[in-house]
Design an enzyme around this catalytic site. Structure first.
Site, PDB file in Angstrom:
ATOM      1  N   LYS A  43       0.832  -1.204   0.000  1.00 50.30           N
ATOM      2  CA  LYS A  43       0.000   0.000   0.000  1.00 50.30           C
ATOM      3  C   LYS A  43       0.875   1.266   0.000  1.00 50.30           C
ATOM      4  O   LYS A  43       0.619   2.199  -0.762  1.00 50.30           O
ATOM      5  CB  LYS A  43      -0.888   0.002   1.262  1.00 50.30           C
ATOM      6  CG  LYS A  43      -1.588   1.327   1.521  1.00 50.30           C
ATOM      7  CD  LYS A  43      -2.432   1.277   2.771  1.00 50.30           C
ATOM      8  CE  LYS A  43      -1.676   1.568   4.045  1.00 50.30           C
ATOM      9  NZ  LYS A  43      -1.367   2.988   4.287  1.00 50.30           N
ATOM     10  N   ASN A  44       1.892   1.271   0.862  1.00 48.21           N
ATOM     11  CA  ASN A  44       2.678   2.499   1.024  1.00 48.21           C
ATOM     12  C   ASN A  44       3.583   2.788  -0.172  1.00 48.21           C
ATOM     13  O   ASN A  44       4.183   3.851  -0.258  1.00 48.21           O
ATOM     14  CB  ASN A  44       3.538   2.415   2.289  1.00 48.21           C
ATOM     15  CG  ASN A  44       2.700   2.660   3.526  1.00 48.21           C
ATOM     16  OD1 ASN A  44       1.504   2.958   3.432  1.00 48.21           O
ATOM     17  ND2 ASN A  44       3.313   2.520   4.700  1.00 48.21           N
TER      18      ASN A  44
ATOM     19  N   ARG B 173       0.825  14.788  12.643  1.00 48.42           N
ATOM     20  CA  ARG B 173       1.770  14.398  11.582  1.00 48.42           C
ATOM     21  C   ARG B 173       1.863  15.560  10.612  1.00 48.42           C
ATOM     22  O   ARG B 173       1.107  15.656   9.665  1.00 48.42           O
ATOM     23  CB  ARG B 173       1.292  13.127  10.895  1.00 48.42           C
ATOM     24  CG  ARG B 173       1.338  11.940  11.812  1.00 48.42           C
ATOM     25  CD  ARG B 173       0.635  10.744  11.210  1.00 48.42           C
ATOM     26  NE  ARG B 173       1.412  10.076  10.170  1.00 48.42           N
ATOM     27  CZ  ARG B 173       0.983   8.993   9.544  1.00 48.42           C
ATOM     28  NH1 ARG B 173      -0.204   8.485   9.831  1.00 48.42           N
ATOM     29  NH2 ARG B 173       1.716   8.424   8.625  1.00 48.42           N
TER      30      ARG B 173
ATOM     31  N   ASP C 238       5.447   0.556  11.792  1.00 46.98           N
ATOM     32  CA  ASP C 238       4.197  -0.077  11.355  1.00 46.98           C
ATOM     33  C   ASP C 238       4.079  -1.536  11.784  1.00 46.98           C
ATOM     34  O   ASP C 238       3.065  -2.177  11.515  1.00 46.98           O
ATOM     35  CB  ASP C 238       4.072   0.014   9.821  1.00 46.98           C
ATOM     36  CG  ASP C 238       3.715   1.426   9.357  1.00 46.98           C
ATOM     37  OD1 ASP C 238       3.418   2.274  10.206  1.00 46.98           O
ATOM     38  OD2 ASP C 238       3.739   1.667   8.130  1.00 46.98           O
TER      39      ASP C 238
ATOM     40  N   CYS D  69      -4.444  13.341  12.735  1.00 49.76           N
ATOM     41  CA  CYS D  69      -4.279  11.911  12.501  1.00 49.76           C
ATOM     42  C   CYS D  69      -4.279  11.206  13.840  1.00 49.76           C
ATOM     43  O   CYS D  69      -3.752  11.729  14.816  1.00 49.76           O
ATOM     44  CB  CYS D  69      -2.968  11.691  11.777  1.00 49.76           C
ATOM     45  SG  CYS D  69      -2.638   9.971  11.492  1.00 49.76           S
TER      46      CYS D  69
ATOM     47  N   ARG E 167      -8.447  -0.506   5.497  1.00 54.22           N
ATOM     48  CA  ARG E 167      -7.663   0.493   4.760  1.00 54.22           C
ATOM     49  C   ARG E 167      -6.317  -0.071   4.333  1.00 54.22           C
ATOM     50  O   ARG E 167      -5.729   0.398   3.365  1.00 54.22           O
ATOM     51  CB  ARG E 167      -7.406   1.717   5.657  1.00 54.22           C
ATOM     52  CG  ARG E 167      -8.632   2.571   5.898  1.00 54.22           C
ATOM     53  CD  ARG E 167      -8.237   3.824   6.635  1.00 54.22           C
ATOM     54  NE  ARG E 167      -6.982   4.332   6.103  1.00 54.22           N
ATOM     55  CZ  ARG E 167      -6.105   5.049   6.785  1.00 54.22           C
ATOM     56  NH1 ARG E 167      -6.335   5.358   8.026  1.00 54.22           N
ATOM     57  NH2 ARG E 167      -5.002   5.469   6.220  1.00 54.22           N
TER      58      ARG E 167
HETATM   59  C1  UD1 Z   1       4.920   6.818   6.226  1.00 50.65           C
HETATM   60  C2  UD1 Z   1       4.015   5.625   6.071  1.00 50.65           C
HETATM   61  C3  UD1 Z   1       3.529   5.150   7.425  1.00 50.65           C
HETATM   62  C4  UD1 Z   1       4.722   4.910   8.350  1.00 50.65           C
HETATM   63  C5  UD1 Z   1       5.657   6.109   8.389  1.00 50.65           C
HETATM   64  C6  UD1 Z   1       6.933   5.850   9.167  1.00 50.65           C
HETATM   65  C7  UD1 Z   1       3.028   5.976   3.889  1.00 50.65           C
HETATM   66  C8  UD1 Z   1       1.810   6.293   3.084  1.00 50.65           C
HETATM   67  N1  UD1 Z   1       2.904   6.008   5.230  1.00 50.65           N
HETATM   68  O1  UD1 Z   1       4.140   7.860   6.817  1.00 50.65           O
HETATM   69  O2  UD1 Z   1       2.780   3.947   7.243  1.00 50.65           O
HETATM   70  O3  UD1 Z   1       4.236   4.669   9.658  1.00 50.65           O
HETATM   71  O4  UD1 Z   1       6.028   6.491   7.055  1.00 50.65           O
HETATM   72  O5  UD1 Z   1       7.601   4.751   8.645  1.00 50.65           O
HETATM   73  O6  UD1 Z   1       4.058   5.667   3.343  1.00 50.65           O
HETATM   74  N2  UD1 Z   1       7.476  14.737  10.159  1.00 50.65           N
HETATM   75  C9  UD1 Z   1       7.646  16.091  10.377  1.00 50.65           C
HETATM   76  N3  UD1 Z   1       7.429  16.983   9.344  1.00 50.65           N
HETATM   77  C10 UD1 Z   1       7.045  16.545   8.099  1.00 50.65           C
HETATM   78  C11 UD1 Z   1       6.871  15.166   7.881  1.00 50.65           C
HETATM   79  C12 UD1 Z   1       7.096  14.293   8.925  1.00 50.65           C
HETATM   80  O7  UD1 Z   1       7.983  16.493  11.472  1.00 50.65           O
HETATM   81  O8  UD1 Z   1       6.850  17.394   7.211  1.00 50.65           O
HETATM   82  C13 UD1 Z   1       7.699  13.775  11.269  1.00 50.65           C
HETATM   83  C14 UD1 Z   1       6.428  13.029  11.670  1.00 50.65           C
HETATM   84  O9  UD1 Z   1       5.658  13.756  12.578  1.00 50.65           O
HETATM   85  C15 UD1 Z   1       6.994  11.772  12.271  1.00 50.65           C
HETATM   86  C16 UD1 Z   1       8.271  11.522  11.467  1.00 50.65           C
HETATM   87  O10 UD1 Z   1       8.539  12.739  10.799  1.00 50.65           O
HETATM   88  O11 UD1 Z   1       7.334  11.952  13.619  1.00 50.65           O
HETATM   89  C17 UD1 Z   1       8.183  10.416  10.446  1.00 50.65           C
HETATM   90  O12 UD1 Z   1       7.003  10.563   9.684  1.00 50.65           O
HETATM   91  P1  UD1 Z   1       6.953  10.238   8.127  1.00 50.65           P
HETATM   92  O13 UD1 Z   1       8.080   9.337   7.764  1.00 50.65           O
HETATM   93  O14 UD1 Z   1       6.782  11.482   7.374  1.00 50.65           O
HETATM   94  O15 UD1 Z   1       5.608   9.394   8.049  1.00 50.65           O
HETATM   95  P2  UD1 Z   1       4.664   9.360   6.806  1.00 50.65           P
HETATM   96  O16 UD1 Z   1       5.495   9.568   5.582  1.00 50.65           O
HETATM   97  O17 UD1 Z   1       3.491  10.228   7.040  1.00 50.65           O
END
Ligand code: UD1
Length: 420
Positions: A22-23, A122, A307, A117, A400
């Protein structure tokens, strides 16, 4: 609202076929917007989140055709609109990823900010900072990100403060059509980033270093057709193996890629599982034994995936001994603890990021409620290992991210029924 009824007890024993990731599929579907001719994506999992992303493409006027082999042919050249509405983005964060491709290819995009979320705040600040560094003019107004780029985006050197998976993917997509070279430093190394890079490369992008913490993208003027097969879901693979371990059973996962699961397989071996692997399959056999408790700490890839944290905690809940589960990626990712404790687990939280788990010999069935995607499956694992009949409410969370849950579990010998 659908519920899942599980009669706990039997050891899982059998083979499960793993779906596409999915991701990986979500950013890849967003990336098709960068092309000027049809792109075909195969091995998409049949999940709500994928349907939402396809709806999002439809909402932009993009035609999507499903072929006889269930591959999806996306026609980005039919695009009519560059506005991604709140109604769609609020149901799935990943749909925010259309912003970069729309902006990079059409010079303009309006995309709703994703809502709150369940697993903590996030933010998307790094996505926006990165696009701004590439010359985008960004304004947030009425809950929408309104972005413009007078000409092509410009290549830039971008240091990501935090390792962000979708942030890395978002900027890699935007940079693919930018003018000049973009370097992403402290990039996420997740296999899904590599899969997206491979798809973009097939479309004509020039990308080096995906899978390392420095990714270099040489922008090109146009991207076009390709055929891409989405990688297997490593999280789904880990989930079914852990379910096998919690029931002292044997599970063989096929159509997968065990080389992407080193951190999880190492922990499962420590827990006493016999693991054997081939190129596209992995088998776990507990040989009837109870698992030993193993401490885990989540970290960006190649560390232990956040995850898989909830599922491993459920295994520890029925393992011999005590363990410590530390979450370092998200702030509020222990909502399953309260629910699993209703089934007789002994889990105590220390602040927001540490759970101390005292393994019990057997859990007992209880009505429980799913709270988020991965947390939900931890309850399934607990229910499979429990005495009696558990009903899990609100399983839409699970739908989902997990394809054909009942069929796959039934194929492993579990007694599972969906209740309307
Ligand atoms: C993706 C995955 C999710 C997984 C996560 C971590 C998808 C669709 N989802 O989520 O299943 O749990 O990676 O492996 O691929 N952060 C910031 N600023 C930003 C973006 C992120 O501070 O602009 C922080 C977040 O709050 C979090 C950390 O970075 O603490 C990691 O998050 P991130 O890797 O971005 O998660 P997702 O990409 O949303």
């Amino acid at each position: 609202m659908d519920r899942l009824q599980i009669d706990g007890g039997p050891r899982l024993d059998g083979t499960v076929r793993i779906s596409g990731a999915k991701n990986s599929a979500l950013p890849i579907l967003a990336a098709t917007l960068l092309a000027d001719s049809p792109v075909t994506i195969a091995n998409l999992p049949h999940l709500h989140d994928i349907t939402t992303m396809i709806e999002m493409l439809g909402c932009l006027g993009v035609e999507v055709v499903i072929d006889e082999k269930l591959a999806v042919e996306v026609h980005p050249e039919t695009l009519l609109d560059v506005v991604a509405p709140y109604e769609l983005v609020k149901t799935m964060r990943a749909s925010f990823l259309v912003l970069g491709p729309l902006l990079s290819r059409h010079g303009r995009a309006e995309v709703s900010l994703p809502g709150g979320c369940a697993i903590g705040p996030r933010p998307v600040d790094l996505h926006l900072k990165g696009l701004a560094a590439m010359g985008a003019e960004i304004e947030v107004d009425g809950g929408y990100v309104k972005a413009r780029s007078p000409g092509r985006l410009k290549g830039a050197r971008i240091l990501l403060d935090v390792v962000t998976v979708t942030g890395t993917e978002h900027l890699m997509m935007a940079a693919a059509l930018a003018d000049g070279v973009t370097v992403l430093e402290n990039a996420a190394r997740e296999p899904e980033v590599v899969d997206l890079a491979e798809c973009l490369t097939g479309m004509g992008a020039v990308i080096r270093g995906a899978g390392t913490d420095t990714i270099t993208i040489e922008g090109v003027e146009r991207l076009g057709s390709t055929y891409h097969r989405v990688m297997p879901d490593r999280i789904e693979t880990a989930t079914y193996l852990i379910a096998g371990a919690a029931t002292r059973g044997r599970v063989r996962a096929v159509a997968t890629k065990p080389s992407l699961l080193d951190a999880v397989l190492t922990k499962l071996r420590e827990a006493g599982a016999v693991i054997t692997t081939g190129e596209d399959w992995v088998e776990l056999d507990m040989e009837g034994r109870r698992a030993k408790a193993v401490s885990v700490r989540t970290a960006p890839y190649p560390g232990f995936p956040t995850d898989v944290q909830a599922q491993f905690l459920a295994l520890n809940a029925v393992a011999e001994g005590s363990s410590r589960v530390t979450e370092t990626i998200f702030e509020n990712r222990f909502m399953h603890v309260q629910e699993i404790n209703r089934m007789g687990a002994k889990v105590v939280l220390e602040g927001n990021s540490v759970a101390i788990v005292e393994g019990v010999e057997r859990l007992k069935a209880a009505p429980v409620m799913a709270t988020d995607l991965r947390a939900s499956f931890s309850l399934v694992i607990a229910a499979l290992a429990a005495e009696g009949q558990t009903v899990i409410d609100r399983i839409y969370h699970m739908d989902r991210g997990y394809e054909c849950i009942e069929e796959k579990l039934a194929g492993l010998g579990a007694q599972v029924r969906r209740l309307p």
